[in-house]
Design an enzyme around this catalytic site. Structure first.
Site, PDB file in Angstrom:
ATOM      1  N   SER A  46      -8.407  -1.866  -2.068  1.00 48.50           N
ATOM      2  CA  SER A  46      -9.857  -2.028  -2.040  1.00 48.50           C
ATOM      3  C   SER A  46     -10.546  -0.890  -1.291  1.00 48.50           C
ATOM      4  O   SER A  46      -9.958  -0.239  -0.427  1.00 48.50           O
ATOM      5  CB  SER A  46     -10.239  -3.352  -1.392  1.00 48.50           C
ATOM      6  OG  SER A  46      -9.600  -4.419  -2.045  1.00 48.50           O
TER       7      SER A  46
HETATM    8  N1  SAH Z   1      -5.460  -6.641  -0.603  1.00 51.25           N
HETATM    9  C1  SAH Z   1      -4.999  -5.514  -1.406  1.00 51.25           C
HETATM   10  C2  SAH Z   1      -5.868  -5.285  -2.627  1.00 51.25           C
HETATM   11  C3  SAH Z   1      -5.170  -5.836  -3.729  1.00 51.25           C
HETATM   12  S1  SAH Z   1      -5.812  -5.762  -5.374  1.00 51.25           S
HETATM   13  C4  SAH Z   1      -4.869  -4.248  -0.591  1.00 51.25           C
HETATM   14  O1  SAH Z   1      -5.290  -4.228   0.573  1.00 51.25           O
HETATM   15  O2  SAH Z   1      -4.333  -3.281  -1.118  1.00 51.25           O
HETATM   16  C5  SAH Z   1      -5.450  -7.429  -5.834  1.00 51.25           C
HETATM   17  C6  SAH Z   1      -4.008  -7.840  -5.764  1.00 51.25           C
HETATM   18  O3  SAH Z   1      -3.982  -9.242  -6.091  1.00 51.25           O
HETATM   19  C7  SAH Z   1      -3.110  -7.147  -6.772  1.00 51.25           C
HETATM   20  O4  SAH Z   1      -1.995  -6.606  -6.120  1.00 51.25           O
HETATM   21  C8  SAH Z   1      -2.716  -8.274  -7.723  1.00 51.25           C
HETATM   22  O5  SAH Z   1      -1.427  -8.119  -8.281  1.00 51.25           O
HETATM   23  C9  SAH Z   1      -2.805  -9.504  -6.826  1.00 51.25           C
HETATM   24  N2  SAH Z   1      -2.968 -10.788  -7.519  1.00 51.25           N
HETATM   25  C10 SAH Z   1      -3.683 -11.048  -8.630  1.00 51.25           C
HETATM   26  N3  SAH Z   1      -3.588 -12.345  -8.978  1.00 51.25           N
HETATM   27  C11 SAH Z   1      -2.781 -12.929  -8.047  1.00 51.25           C
HETATM   28  C12 SAH Z   1      -2.288 -14.262  -7.861  1.00 51.25           C
HETATM   29  N4  SAH Z   1      -2.568 -15.238  -8.719  1.00 51.25           N
HETATM   30  N5  SAH Z   1      -1.488 -14.506  -6.788  1.00 51.25           N
HETATM   31  C13 SAH Z   1      -1.158 -13.505  -5.908  1.00 51.25           C
HETATM   32  N6  SAH Z   1      -1.584 -12.233  -6.054  1.00 51.25           N
HETATM   33  C14 SAH Z   1      -2.387 -11.939  -7.097  1.00 51.25           C
END
Ligand code: SAH
Length: 196
Positions: A46
């Site tokens: 993000s």
């Molecule tokens: N917090 C992260 C940003 C991640 S982007 C950081 O600091 O880098 C969103 C993430 O959510 C992705 O890695 C994606 O694979 C995950 N995601 C999406 N749906 C999900 C679910 N149902 N359960 C767990 N993770 C999920």
């Protein structure tokens, strides 16, 4: 970090956690621009402003236990772990979860627990949590997550609104009552499910 991030703990954590440690090798140069970056598997780390905004909105205290859905690069979890006692983070894309876990070990974040799975169900064995942060966008707030919020707890989650845009929503639980507050518009990768 202008634009309304003024919580001292959030600012300290964001100064302390080195974002370049959480992006792929070839992208390290751009790690300190205020923009989201690709981490592979169609996922992104993000934008720092949004990480700061969401962290601040949780009103964290040192003794708090925090649940994150969407480990991704691990950057947000590291920022949280710099402020609170323990962070539990769930990632659905296995290779991302594995890389993040190794990163936490290498960097010495021993107060972050990771698991691979669908964050839709939360982490019932470790509930309740003082704060929950969801870093992928949902159409509907998962009931399990509301249930796993402690009394006095706060959750921040990107939710699709009736205008089809996504907004960060702050969910609070006070005297057992749930309140919702729509905050700023945001862009997030969608919440995915292995089963539906
Ligand atoms: N917090 C992260 C940003 C991640 S982007 C950081 O600091 O880098 C969103 C993430 O959510 C992705 O890695 C994606 O694979 C995950 N995601 C999406 N749906 C999900 C679910 N149902 N359960 C767990 N993770 C999920």
């Amino acid at each position: 970090m202008e634009r309304g991030i003024n919580d001292p703990d959030t600012l300290r954590a964001m100064r302390q956690v080195e974002r370049h440690e959480f992006v792929p090798e070839k992208m390290k140069k751009g790690a300190y621009s205020d923009s989201p970056m690709s981490i592979g598997h169609y996922q992104t780390i993000s934008q720092p402003y949004i990480v700061g905004y969401m962290t601040q909105a949780l009103k964290l205290k040192p003794e708090h236990r925090v649940l994150e859905i969407g480990t991704g690069s691990g950057y947000q979890a590291a920022v949280l772990a710099t402020i609170v006692a323990s962070v539990y983070t769930i990632e659905i894309v296995e290779p991302l979860g594995i890389v993040a876990k190794k990163r936490f070990q290498d960097l010495g974040y021993d107060n972050i627990r990771t698991t691979i799975g669908d964050g839709y169900h939360g982490w019932p064995d470790e509930a309740p949590f003082n704060a929950i942060i969801v870093t992928a966008a949902v159409k509907k707030i998962p009931t399990a997550l509301i249930d796993q919020l402690a009394e006095g707890g706060r959750m921040i989650i990107p939710v699709r609104h009736s205008d089809l845009r996504y907004y960060l929503v702050l969910v609070t639980k006070k005297n057992g009552e749930i309140s919702y507050k729509k905050l700023i518009p945001v862009a997030f990768v969608p919440f995915t499910r292995n089963t539906d």
